[in-house]
Write an enzyme that holds these catalytic residues in place. Structure first.
Site, mmCIF file in Angstrom:
data_model
loop_
_atom_site.group_PDB
_atom_site.id
_atom_site.type_symbol
_atom_site.label_atom_id
_atom_site.label_comp_id
_atom_site.label_asym_id
_atom_site.label_seq_id
_atom_site.Cartn_x
_atom_site.Cartn_y
_atom_site.Cartn_z
ATOM 1 C CE LYS A 195 -24.868 24.303 11.451
ATOM 2 N NZ LYS A 195 -25.826 24.938 10.525
ATOM 3 C CE LYS A 248 -23.350 20.907 9.991
ATOM 4 N NZ LYS A 248 -24.183 21.882 9.388
HETATM 5 C C1 PBG Z 1 -26.449 25.763 7.514
HETATM 6 C C2 PBG Z 1 -25.655 24.533 7.374
HETATM 7 C C3 PBG Z 1 -24.261 24.420 7.398
HETATM 8 C C4 PBG Z 1 -23.975 23.069 7.181
HETATM 9 C C5 PBG Z 1 -25.189 22.402 7.029
HETATM 10 N N1 PBG Z 1 -26.215 23.324 7.180
HETATM 11 C C6 PBG Z 1 -23.182 25.390 7.521
HETATM 12 C C7 PBG Z 1 -23.042 26.462 8.476
HETATM 13 O O1 PBG Z 1 -23.577 26.476 9.584
HETATM 14 O O2 PBG Z 1 -22.313 27.373 8.084
HETATM 15 C C8 PBG Z 1 -22.593 22.489 7.129
HETATM 16 C C9 PBG Z 1 -22.458 21.227 6.389
HETATM 17 C C10 PBG Z 1 -21.071 20.844 6.045
HETATM 18 O O3 PBG Z 1 -20.073 21.507 6.369
HETATM 19 O O4 PBG Z 1 -20.950 19.796 5.389
HETATM 20 N N2 PBG Z 1 -27.501 25.813 6.621
HETATM 21 ZN ZN ZN Z 2 -27.605 28.803 8.656
#
Ligand code: PBG
Ligand code: ZN
Length: 325
Positions: A195, A248
């Site tokens: 991520k 992601k």
């Molecule tokens: C954190 C989380 C995020 C997303 C999914 N789970 C955001 C972040 O790290 O700030 C992003 C999903 C998206 O942008 O569609 N719980």
């Molecule tokens: Zn988070």
């Protein structure tokens, strides 16, 4: 294989021929639909930065999940916005918490729909960081204890798949051990393995009000210049017990999806994130691009890069398009 003996255009001549030789097919079976659950009842509040997506109270989330199931979408993933935020995000592991309620209600209404739940604390903490802070820094190991509590409470509510999203070191071990100790060895883990610290999450943070009040997430999310590190992260997560690994965002990271799916012999999910959805919707809204064609092309591209599963806000729309083809 040379012109004029071979003429590649022969097999591009009709839609039937093109269908026969198509290498990558998009199917409704690939999709996971994200839902944002908020307190209250009868709530269906549009998220302005994600046109067509809503904050739903539990009752309305059940309706949305049913629409997904009726279209043949196999799974939803839940995000919760709690009643109250505090310094540690304690509503995340409350038995009567928002996600726990939604899991129970959706599984009751649609037992065959796979219910996944995102497990992190940024939606639950008043500072917006993904765990407990000590001296302004994210305390990795202390946060893992709360993560363990959270996934066990999701399992008790009947979740099928937990999806830890914090990119904390050891987060998969923490989930697997706590689930097994509590007798939930059948509950799967989809790890947010790679991520990236990304500007593409902007609209999501508006939807769940989780923008950190100070600083950012670059101390735990990945640097966008890296790909070997993504493979390393994914293999660690598999060693720790992940059943599905995730990359992601998706579109600026298709090479990462390819590398992870080549190197890791496990199902790979790609998260087609909020900013990616918002860009398509904004341009389509203005008539600058053809929404139907762009959505199918984009999702097919993510599959072609090697994703087995696509988490996308376009799931309902794309399922409808695929059904009428
Ligand atoms: C954190 C989380 C995020 C997303 C999914 N789970 C955001 C972040 O790290 O700030 C992003 C999903 C998206 O942008 O569609 N719980
Ligand atoms: Zn988070």
């Amino acid at each position: 294989m040379n012109y004029p003996d071979y003429r590649p255009r022969r097999l591009r001549r009709t839609e039937g021929l093109r269908r026969l030789i198509r290498e990558t097919r998009l199917s409704v079976d690939d999709f996971v639909y994200p839902l944002f659950v908020v307190p209250g009842s009868g709530v269906e509040k549009p998220i302005s930065s994600l046109p067509g997506q809503f904050n739903y109270s539990v009752d309305k989330a059940v309706d949305a999940a049913s629409r997904a199931a009726d279209l043949g979408i196999p799974a939803v993933i839940l995000f919760g916005v709690p009643e109250h935020k505090d310094a540690v995000g304690s509503e995340a592991w409350k038995d009567g918490g928002i996600v726990q309620k939604a899991i129970r209600a959706i599984k009751k209404a649609r037992p065959n729909l796979v219910v996944m739940a995102d497990a992190c604390f940024c939606e639950y903490t008043d500072h917006g960081h993904c765990g407990i802070l000590s001296n302004g820094e994210l305390d990795n190991d202390a946060s893992l204890e709360n993560l363990a509590r959270t996934v066990v409470s999701y399992a008790k509510a009947g979740v099928d798949v937990v999806a830890p999203s914090g990119m904390l070191d050891g987060f998969v071990t923490a989930c697997r051990e706590s689930l097994d100790e509590d007798g939930h060895e059948q509950i799967a883990i989809m790890a947010y393995s790679a991520k990236y610290a990304s500007a593409y999450y902007g609209p999501f943070r508006e939807a769940v009000q989780s923008t950190p009040s100070s600083g950012d997430r670059r101390g735990h999310q990945m640097d966008y210049g890296n790909v070997a590190e993504a493979v390393r992260e994914a293999s660690m997560d598999v060693a720790e017990g992940a059943d599905i690994v995730m990359v992601k965002p998706a579109l600026a990271y298709l090479d990462v999806i390819r590398a992870v799916s080549d190197e890791i012999n496990m199902p790979v999910a790609a998260y087609n994130v909020s900013g990616e959805y918002a860009m398509i919707e904004a341009a389509a809204e203005r008539g600058w691009i053809d929404r139907e064609r762009i959505v199918l092309e984009t999702l097919t591209g993510i599959r072609r890069a090697g994703a087995d599963i696509i988490i996308t806000y376009h799931a309902l729309y794309a399922a409808q398009l695929l059904a009428k083809r």
